[in-house]
Design a protein around this motif. Structure first.
Motif, PDB file in Angstrom:
ATOM      1  N   HIS A 164      66.595  65.086  33.053  1.00 33.42           N
ATOM      2  CA  HIS A 164      66.412  64.894  34.488  1.00 33.42           C
ATOM      3  C   HIS A 164      66.043  66.202  35.183  1.00 33.42           C
ATOM      4  O   HIS A 164      66.069  66.282  36.405  1.00 33.42           O
ATOM      5  CB  HIS A 164      67.675  64.276  35.090  1.00 33.42           C
ATOM      6  CG  HIS A 164      67.984  62.945  34.475  1.00 33.42           C
ATOM      7  ND1 HIS A 164      67.410  61.777  34.900  1.00 33.42           N
ATOM      8  CD2 HIS A 164      68.755  62.601  33.416  1.00 33.42           C
ATOM      9  CE1 HIS A 164      67.838  60.772  34.166  1.00 33.42           C
ATOM     10  NE2 HIS A 164      68.652  61.251  33.255  1.00 33.42           N
ATOM     11  N   TRP A 165      65.682  67.222  34.412  1.00 34.94           N
ATOM     12  CA  TRP A 165      65.185  68.464  34.985  1.00 34.94           C
ATOM     13  C   TRP A 165      63.700  68.567  34.717  1.00 34.94           C
ATOM     14  O   TRP A 165      63.192  68.020  33.751  1.00 34.94           O
ATOM     15  CB  TRP A 165      65.939  69.662  34.384  1.00 34.94           C
ATOM     16  CG  TRP A 165      67.360  69.684  34.821  1.00 34.94           C
ATOM     17  CD1 TRP A 165      68.410  69.103  34.192  1.00 34.94           C
ATOM     18  CD2 TRP A 165      67.878  70.263  36.008  1.00 34.94           C
ATOM     19  NE1 TRP A 165      69.567  69.280  34.910  1.00 34.94           N
ATOM     20  CE2 TRP A 165      69.274  70.001  36.037  1.00 34.94           C
ATOM     21  CE3 TRP A 165      67.313  70.981  37.059  1.00 34.94           C
ATOM     22  CZ2 TRP A 165      70.094  70.425  37.072  1.00 34.94           C
ATOM     23  CZ3 TRP A 165      68.141  71.407  38.091  1.00 34.94           C
ATOM     24  CH2 TRP A 165      69.513  71.139  38.087  1.00 34.94           C
ATOM     25  N   ARG A 221      71.731  64.933  30.679  1.00 31.86           N
ATOM     26  CA  ARG A 221      71.221  65.448  31.936  1.00 31.86           C
ATOM     27  C   ARG A 221      69.926  66.237  31.774  1.00 31.86           C
ATOM     28  O   ARG A 221      69.158  66.368  32.719  1.00 31.86           O
ATOM     29  CB  ARG A 221      72.267  66.345  32.611  1.00 31.86           C
ATOM     30  CG  ARG A 221      72.556  67.622  31.847  1.00 31.86           C
ATOM     31  CD  ARG A 221      73.591  68.469  32.568  1.00 31.86           C
ATOM     32  NE  ARG A 221      73.829  69.722  31.906  1.00 31.86           N
ATOM     33  CZ  ARG A 221      73.088  70.801  32.078  1.00 31.86           C
ATOM     34  NH1 ARG A 221      72.057  70.782  32.895  1.00 31.86           N
ATOM     35  NH2 ARG A 221      73.360  71.910  31.420  1.00 31.86           N
ATOM     36  N   SER A 268      69.938  66.387  39.854  1.00 34.15           N
ATOM     37  CA  SER A 268      68.696  66.090  39.163  1.00 34.15           C
ATOM     38  C   SER A 268      67.560  66.334  40.147  1.00 34.15           C
ATOM     39  O   SER A 268      67.787  66.885  41.234  1.00 34.15           O
ATOM     40  CB  SER A 268      68.699  64.648  38.646  1.00 34.15           C
ATOM     41  OG  SER A 268      67.546  64.405  37.874  1.00 34.15           O
ATOM     42  N   VAL A 324      71.814  59.642  38.119  1.00 30.59           N
ATOM     43  CA  VAL A 324      72.421  60.972  38.150  1.00 30.59           C
ATOM     44  C   VAL A 324      73.922  60.815  37.922  1.00 30.59           C
ATOM     45  O   VAL A 324      74.576  60.024  38.601  1.00 30.59           O
ATOM     46  CB  VAL A 324      72.171  61.674  39.498  1.00 30.59           C
ATOM     47  CG1 VAL A 324      72.696  63.116  39.446  1.00 30.59           C
ATOM     48  CG2 VAL A 324      70.697  61.664  39.864  1.00 30.59           C
TER      49      VAL A 324
END
Length: 652
Positions: free
Chosen positions: A38-39, A35, A618, A612
Motif C-alpha cells: 500500500h506504499w 502493508r 497508506s 488500511v
C-alpha cells in the motif's frame, strides 16, 4: 492475440475481522508484510504486469484484464507450478494413492485407431501415433495417460490429482486387454437417451451395455480376485467419442441434416444419414454411433479421443461429485454454470485448441489439460487448501474481513461465506438467472499456471454454491455478464455462428480484477443476501506468486469497532504530457482494519477502494489533467460518517 503470460500463486496472510493471522511461514515470501503493497514505491518482490506500465504517461490500470479464448491457446501457454514435481510417479498421494485398472476393448468392426495408418479414418485420425500392434495398445494408453513422456508433454492423470489435491490424492494405472466385444461398436454407441431410440441398423441390437460386456471379458481373462484388487476401472473403448464429434462432424460440417453425405451415414440404406444427438436435434449418423463418456459408481467409460481431462472429470464422479454444466443450445436459453473454471463443468474441455479440437486421436489438444476443481468441490472432496470460513450473520456482528488469497494452483484455498438461513435472492427466469436456492458464496484466485494454464484469465473467481449436487450447484458470478459476442465456428456455406448465450466461453471474462479501468469489475454487491465483496489489490512475489487482497462485509452491520480516517493534502507537478499525480496519504485512525472509498470529482483514480489496517497509513493516487486542483474525499465503507476530505493541487 496471445495472452499475457501469468506466473504462480499461494495463500499467505489472513486478516480475520481486523486482526492479523499469519499463515505458515513457507506460504509467504520473506519480508513482505501486507502493508508494503500500500506504499507507492515498487518493491523488488513485486514482479507484476502492472510494473511494466511504469513510465507511461497518465493513470494506468493496476490490474488489466487480458483474457484469451481457449480456442487460440497453444502448448506455449503452459506454465509449471514452481517448486513441485506432481507428475513424478514415485511421489504418492499423502492420504491415498488410488489403484486403477485401464481395461481396453475393441469391436469386430472397429479396431483401435492407433493400430491404423495415419489419417486413415473418416475423422482423419490417428494423428502422431499409428500402426501400433494390437498387443502394444494397452501399454501405450497406460503410459500416455499416466507416465510423463514426449507425447503427453509430461502431463498425467496422477499429476492432475496431485496438483489439485495438494499432494493428497495420487493415481496408479494397470492396463488390461485388448478384449473384443461380442457386438459392433454402434450397438453400444446408439442408445435410448441421446439417440432417442433412432438410427439402429436392421439386424442389429442397439443400446447394449458396454460395461457389462467389458467387465465380463476382463473377469474371464484375469478372474474375480484380480478384478477386486482395484479401486476403480477406466473402460477404454476403441474409436471416437460422441461428446467430441457430434458438433464437429455434424452441424459444423453440414449446413442441414439433409446435407449429410453417404460416407457419414449408416450401413443401412433405409436409414437417413443423420441421427438424433444430445444437445441439438441432429448430427451425422457416424458421430451419433460413437460412445458418450460417462461414469457410474466405481467405473467410467472413455474412448480414444477422450483427452486426459475426461478421465479426471469422470474420476471426480467416481469420487462422488456430480456434473455442473448446461445445454448450450437449450430452449429456453440458460447461461453456463461454472464454465472453463471447473473440472466438472466445461473446464474439462481446456487444452490447446479448445473445445473444437477434442476429436483428435490421441487426445493431445482440447480436453488434455482440464481446469482444477473450484473451491466448493475441493471442499467436498476434502482436498482444499486453507479456507477462511465466514457466515453472513457473523459478518454483521464482527464487521468486515480483509484477507489475502493466492492462486489455487499453488496451494491456496479461499473464502467460504455461509448464507445463514438460505438464499434470499428473488425469483427470476431470464437466461442469466442463477435459479436461487444457494447455501454459500466462495471466493478464490485463479492464475494461468499448472492445470489452470488453459483457463482464459487470471483473477478473482466469485461463485454461489449449494451443498447438494443439484445442478447448478456452482454458479460463477460473471464480472462481464454481457454477451461476449465472439464467433464460435463458420458453417460450410460461410455463415459465421456466434457463441450462444449458453456457451461456456461466455464466462471467459468472468473474473474480477483490482482497480478501475481493468476491463472487469472490482466489487460485487448482493443486496438481497446483504453482502458486499471487494477486490482491493494484487501483487506477485519474487517467484511470481500472484496474490489478491480482498474483503467482504455485511450490509447489515459494521461490528463494534470505532471507524475513523484522516486524509492529508498532496501536491504534484505536471509531466510532459500534461498529467499530474498526487499521492494522498490516508491514515486509518479507527480501531479495526477498514476499507475506504475514494472520490475525487474531475480526477482520474486507478483505484477507488483501498484497505488500511488500524493505526496504519497508506496512500491513494489521484491524477489530474487540464485542471489544477481537486477535492479528495475518503470514506469508510463500514461507517459513512467516518470521512475525511483533502485536496490534490498542481504546483506548476
Amino acid at each position: 492475440m496471445t495472452s499475457v503470460r501469468r506466473l504462480v500463486s499461494v495463500m499467505s496472510v489472513m486478516l480475520l475481522a481486523g486482526a492479523f493471522v499469519a499463515a505458515p511461514a513457507s506460504a509467504a515470501p520473506p519480508d513482505t508484510p501486507w502493508r508494503k503493497r500500500h506504499w507507492p514505491q515498487t518493491q523488488p518482490w513485486q514482479v507484476d504486469e502492472a510494473v511494466a506500465l511504469n513510465g507511461k504517461s497518465g493513470p494506468q490500470p493496476i490490474d488489466p484484464q487480458r483474457y484469451e479464448l481457449p480456442d487460440t491457446m497453444t502448448w506455449d501457454d503452459y506454465k509449471p507450478v514452481p517448486g513441485t514435481k506432481w507428475a513424478d510417479p514415485s511421489v504418492r498421494g499423502s492420504e491415498r494413492n488410488f489403484n486403477g485398472a485401464l481395461v481396453l476393448v475393441d469391436y469386430p468392426n472397429q479396431p483401435f485407431v492407433v493400430t491404423q495408418p495415419a489419417g486413415s479414418t473418416i475423422y482423419g485420425n490417428p494423428s502422431g501415433v499409428q500402426n501400433l500392434a494390437r498387443n502394444d495398445v494397452p501399454g501405450f494408453y497406460r503410459d500416455f495417460l499416466n507416465k510423463p513422456g514426449a507425447l503427453n508433454r509430461g502431463h498425467t492423470i496422477h499429476e492432475y490429482w496431485m496438483e489439485d489435491s495438494l499432494g493428497k490424492f495420487g493415481i496408479e494405472l494397470s492396463a488390461f486387454g485388448v478384449y473384443q466385444m461380442p457386438s459392433k461398436s454402434h450397438e453400444y454407441g446408439i442408445e435410448g437417451q441421446f439417440q432417442r431410440g433412432a438410427g439402429c441398423p436392421a439386424g442389429d441390437t442397439c443400446n447394449r451395455n458396454l460395461r457389462t460386456d467389458a467387465r465380463a471379458a476382463w473377469v474371464a481373462a484375469v478372474g474375480e480376485a484380480e478384478v477386486a484388487r482395484y479401486d476403480f476401472v477406466f473402460y477404454l473403448s476403441a474409436g471416437q467419442d460422441e461428446s467430441a464429434t457430434w458438433q464437429e462432424f455434424g452441424p459444423m460440417k453440414f449446413t442441414t441434416k439433409e446435407d449429410v453425405t453417404d460416407d457419414w451415414g449408416p450401413p443401412d440404406t433405409a436409414l437417413p444419414n443423420w441421427n438424433a444427438t444430445r444437445y441439438v436435434d441432429w448430427t451425422s449418423w457416424q458421430a451419433s454411433a460413437n460412445i458418450w463418456p460417462n461414469a457410474t459408481q466405481g467405473s467410467s467409460l472413455q474412448a480414444e479421443s477422450s483427452g486426459m481431462s475426461t478421465y479426471a472429470h469422470e474420476f471426480s464422479h467416481i469420487l462422488g461429485v456430480g456434473d455442473n454444466y448446461n445445454n448450450p443450445y437449450g430452449i429456453p436459453a440458460r447461461r453456463d454454470y461454472s464454465g472453463p473454471w471447473e473440472m466438472l463443468s466445461r473446464g474439462t474441455f481446456n487444452g490447446p485448441g479448445g473445445p473444437h479440437s477434442r476429436w483428435l486421436i490421441p487426445g493431445t489438444a482440447g480436453s488434455s489439460m482440464g481446469a482444477q476443481h473450484m473451491l466448493r468441490n475441493k471442499m467436498k472432496l476434502g482436498i482444499a487448501g486453507p479456507v477462511l470460513n465466514l457466515s453472513r450473520d457473523a459478518l454483521a456482528t464482527s464487521g468486515l474481513v480483509v484477507t489475502q488469497v493466492t492462486a489455487r494452483s499453488a496451494g491456496s484455498g479461499g473464502i467460504n461465506v455461509t448464507l445463514d438461513g438460505g438464499d434470499r435472492s428473488p425469483a427470476c427466469n431470464d437466461p442469466l438467472c442463477d435459479g436461487g436456492g444457494y447455501d454459500n458464496y466462495t471466493l478464490e484466485v485463479v492464475d494461468r499456471m499448472g492445470f489452470d494454464s488453459f483457463t482464459p484469465d487470471s483473477g478473482v473467481l466469485l461463485a454461489k454454491t449449494k451443498n447438494a449436487d443439484a445442478a447448478p450447484f456452482i454458479w460463477t458470478i460473471d464480472a462481464n455478464p454481457q454477451d461476449i459476442d465472439k464467433v464460435d465456428f463458420v458453417l460450410p456455406d460461410g455463415t459465421p455462428q456466434k457463441m450462444t448465450i449458453g456457451d461456456y466461453r461466455q464466462l471467459s471474462d468472468a473474473l474480477f480484477h483490482a482497480g478501475t479501468g481493468s476491463g472487469s469489475r472490482f466489487e460485487y454487491v448482493d443486496t438481497a443476501n446483504r453482502l458486499h465483496f471487494y477486490v482491493l489489490d494484487r501483487s506477485r512475489n519474487r517467484k511470481g506468486v500472484l496474490s489478491y487482497d480482498v474483503a467482504v462485509r455485511s450490509l447489515d452491520g459494521a461490528g463494534p469497532a470505532t471507524r475513523a480516517v484522516r486524509a492529508f493534502p498532496a501536491t504534484a507537478r505536471r509531466d510532459s504530457a500534461g498529467w499530474a499525480r498526487c499521492t494522498i496519504p490516508v491514515r486509518n485512525t479507527g480501531a479495526a482494519t477498514d476499507v475506504f472509498r475514494v472520490t475525487a470529482p474531475g480526477a482520474s483514480l486507478p483505484r477507488t477502494v483501498t484497505a488500511v489496517p488500524a493505526g496504519r497509513s497508506s496512500t491513494v493516487d489521484v491524477w489530474l489533467f487540464g485542471r489544477n486542483r481537486a477535492s479528495v474525499t475518503v470514506t469508510s465503507e463500514s461507517d459513512s460518517a467516518a470521512t475525511a476530505t483533502t485536496t490534490c493541487r498542481v504546483t506548476r
